[in-house]
Scaffold this motif. Structure first.
Motif, PDB file in Angstrom:
ATOM      1  N   VAL A 347       0.656  -1.018  -0.330  1.00  0.00           N
ATOM      2  CA  VAL A 347       0.033  -0.153   0.226  1.00  0.00           C
ATOM      3  C   VAL A 347       0.941   1.020   0.258  1.00  0.00           C
ATOM      4  CG1 VAL A 347      -1.322   1.497   1.213  1.00  0.00           C
ATOM      5  CG2 VAL A 347      -2.347  -1.067   1.003  1.00  0.00           C
ATOM      6  N   GLN A 348       1.927   1.161   0.604  1.00  0.00           N
ATOM      7  CA  GLN A 348       2.777   2.302   0.643  1.00  0.00           C
ATOM      8  C   GLN A 348       3.560   2.985  -0.665  1.00  0.00           C
ATOM      9  OE1 GLN A 348       5.811   2.200   4.217  1.00  0.00           O
ATOM     10  NE2 GLN A 348       3.870   1.853   5.771  1.00  0.00           N
ATOM     11  N   ALA A 349       3.712   1.513  -1.530  1.00  0.00           N
ATOM     12  CA  ALA A 349       5.160   1.780  -2.954  1.00  0.00           C
ATOM     13  C   ALA A 349       3.986   1.842  -3.782  1.00  0.00           C
ATOM     14  CB  ALA A 349       5.107   0.097  -2.879  1.00  0.00           C
ATOM     15  N   HIS A 350       2.350   2.062  -3.378  1.00  0.00           N
ATOM     16  CA  HIS A 350       1.560   2.143  -4.629  1.00  0.00           C
ATOM     17  C   HIS A 350       1.226   3.566  -4.204  1.00  0.00           C
ATOM     18  CE1 HIS A 350      -0.330  -1.950  -5.174  1.00  0.00           C
ATOM     19  NE2 HIS A 350       0.176  -1.515  -5.888  1.00  0.00           N
ATOM     20  N   LEU A 351       1.123   4.060  -2.360  1.00  0.00           N
ATOM     21  CA  LEU A 351       0.306   5.264  -2.185  1.00  0.00           C
ATOM     22  C   LEU A 351       1.449   6.378  -2.755  1.00  0.00           C
ATOM     23  CD1 LEU A 351      -0.923   7.129  -1.143  1.00  0.00           C
ATOM     24  CD2 LEU A 351       0.046   7.030   1.263  1.00  0.00           C
ATOM     25  N   LEU A 352       3.120   5.572  -2.398  1.00  0.00           N
ATOM     26  CA  LEU A 352       4.145   6.677  -2.988  1.00  0.00           C
ATOM     27  C   LEU A 352       3.827   7.099  -4.728  1.00  0.00           C
ATOM     28  CD1 LEU A 352       6.413   8.403  -2.488  1.00  0.00           C
ATOM     29  CD2 LEU A 352       7.960   6.431  -3.290  1.00  0.00           C
ATOM     30  N   LEU A 353       3.512   6.268  -5.989  1.00  0.00           N
ATOM     31  CA  LEU A 353       2.872   5.862  -7.228  1.00  0.00           C
ATOM     32  C   LEU A 353       2.190   7.440  -7.230  1.00  0.00           C
ATOM     33  CD1 LEU A 353       2.813   2.621  -8.989  1.00  0.00           C
ATOM     34  CD2 LEU A 353       4.633   4.666  -9.308  1.00  0.00           C
ATOM     35  N   ALA A 354       1.501   6.939  -6.370  1.00  0.00           N
ATOM     36  CA  ALA A 354      -0.180   8.163  -7.051  1.00  0.00           C
ATOM     37  C   ALA A 354       0.358   9.789  -6.257  1.00  0.00           C
ATOM     38  CB  ALA A 354      -1.163   7.500  -5.776  1.00  0.00           C
ATOM     39  N   LEU A 355       1.148   9.709  -5.421  1.00  0.00           N
ATOM     40  CA  LEU A 355       2.208  10.685  -5.369  1.00  0.00           C
ATOM     41  C   LEU A 355       1.987  11.777  -5.601  1.00  0.00           C
ATOM     42  CD1 LEU A 355       2.487  10.540  -1.009  1.00  0.00           C
ATOM     43  CD2 LEU A 355       0.218  12.057  -1.836  1.00  0.00           C
TER      44      LEU A 355
END
Length: 485
Positions: A347-355
């Motif tokens: 989830v953290q890796a995906h969130l960094l992608l989104a940001l």
């Protein structure tokens, strides 16, 4: 008044003594004006050139200006310039190149007197420096507290519109502060086109360069030299509008956590998943990111970005100037808003992608998501990472890892780079896991201490997975002994 030299016999006569007094008087009068005037007068008296060379700043004063490079080279390698006179002065080196007709005694007298006067000026400056440093620190604190208009009016009104911020840490910060102060020679003169503030906040050295939207790179070069010489790690952010000084301050701290001994100063815009994001299909990527982040404000997104860049809540709290408890509470609230477990590594890796995604083309696209139901952080849109470009990138990053290294690295990343719990799940000693991680870092040629690099590697491992990277599948031969396949 003549500036020609005297012989040894003339120096012993009353006329020689009078000329020595005149030389000293001329240097004294020049010293009362400025250091530049003192160097210029010394050059005139020796009928050659004079340079005050600093090991960090280069030529502090030079007469003529064209002699600056020669003076710096002479200070760095005296044996290659035997014709030059050198004297330590005010933390730097005074270099004089006398003319061929000037007697050695006269040149030596000028060099010694000039160095002594530079030391006196330096001592006087040191007496005032403590108060000036405290003033700089106060101005930096005011900028971080949001009082940008008051500080800008004090320093130059509407001339200063942007800020570039550096944050440096290390064991030698106090000495580096003094050295950088001498090299930058900061001034608070009103209505200047640029102003550099140097402050010590909570054990860090903060350098804020205020300017009109751009800079000539001088401060960056000085910060880089000081970082190398004093073994400091630095982060840089900006230029950003002056009103966004707190953002630049926290971004610089986040970038600093990516610095290493091989790369001591890291810009904030170089931190993140920059190698992967350009490979993703722009339209679906932007729509997915816009939908995911829709519940968040800009302040929420900045807090999450700093947290993901620094890799821990305490570090994020230090970067943002908040308490660790406040950061934990806000992340819990953001987890509720996003309906996701933000403690999960994927989830953290995906969130960094989104940001790090580009803005969606329009709000309607952002609302629509990927067209396949509710958009969630746990899963990415179909086809986002399933492209030839992304697969090539992932194989280039993590391809070739031996099975035991791949399994160990995957487990370590799932445990948020904590060695003890990962070693326990792998049933190996912590030292063994640490050795394997060193081998991974060498094979990948990546800094595993960088939280954003770890996020990229996590995504690359998932994109290249052909089976479960399960700790239970770690090759063994009896007990805890590892066996190569």
């Amino acid at each position: 008044m003549s500036t020609t030299g005297t012989t040894g016999h003339e120096a012993a006569c009353p006329g020689g003594a009078r000329q020595a007094r005149e030389t000293t008087d001329r240097l004294l009068r020049a010293a009362t004006r400025s250091g530049a005037h003192l160097i210029a007068e010394a050059a005139l008296l020796v009928q050659g050139w004079a340079v005050l060379a600093d090991p960090i700043a280069g030529a502090v004063y030079s007469t003529p200006a064209a002699a600056a490079a020669d003076g710096v080279h002479a200070a760095a390698d005296p044996h290659e310039h035997p014709y030059c006179l050198q004297r330590p002065a005010a933390g730097a080196v005074l270099v004089l190149a006398p003319g061929p007709t000037v007697p050695p005694e006269r040149a030596a007298r000028v060099a010694t007197t000039t160095a002594a006067l530079l030391d006196v000026r330096g001592q006087r400056a040191a007496e005032l420096r403590g108060e000036q440093m405290r003033l700089h620190t106060t101005l930096v604190r005011l900028l971080l507290a949001g009082h940008t208009t008051a500080v800008a009016d004090t320093l130059g009104g509407n001339r200063l519109t942007h800020a570039t911020v550096y944050r440096l840490t290390g064991a030698d910060v106090p000495t580096a502060h003094q050295v950088l102060w001498r090299a930058v020679r900061p001034s608070l003169a009103p209505h200047a086109d640029a102003c550099t503030l140097l402050g010590r906040l909570d054990g860090e050295l903060v350098v804020a360069e205020l300017h009109r939207g751009g800079d000539d790179g001088r401060v960056l070069r000085l910060v880089s030299r000081v970082s190398e010489r004093h073994q400091l790690l630095a982060g840089m952010a900006g230029p950003l509008p002056l009103a966004e000084m707190p953002t630049a301050h926290s971004d610089a701290a986040a970038a600093r956590h990516s610095a290493t001994s091989d790369r001591r100063i890291v810009p904030a815009d170089a931190v993140g998943t920059s190698r992967l994001t350009p490979l993703l299909p722009t339209a679906p990527y932007a729509r997915w990111a816009g939908s995911v982040l829709r519940p968040l404000t800009a302040a929420h997104q900045h807090l999450l970005l700093v947290w993901l860049r620094t890799g821990s809540k305490p570090r994020a709290a230090a970067a943002l100037g908040l308490s660790a408890g406040t950061v934990r509470a806000r992340i819990r609230e953001l987890s509720r808003l996003l309906s996701a477990d933000l403690e999960d590594a994927t989830v953290q890796a995906h969130l960094l992608l989104a940001l790090r995604a580009p803005a969606p083309a329009d709000d309607a696209d952002a609302d629509s998501g990927n067209g396949n139901g509710p958009v969630r952080l746990e899963t990415l849109p179909a086809g986002l990472l399933d492209t030839d470009a992304v697969r090539s990138w992932a194989l280039g990053l993590v391809g070739g890892l031996e099975p035991h290294l791949r399994i160990a690295l995957t487990c370590w990343l799932v445990h948020h780079a904590r060695t003890a719990p990962a070693a326990a799940e792998l049933h190996v000693h912590r030292t063994t896991l640490a050795n394997w991680l060193t081998q991974c870092a060498e094979h990948l040629a990546q800094n595993l201490g960088d939280a954003t690099v770890r996020a990229e590697i996590h995504l690359a491992l998932r994109a290249t997975r052909t089976g479960p990277d399960d700790p239970a599948a770690l090759p063994r031969r009896g007990g805890r002994t590892y066996r190569r396949l």
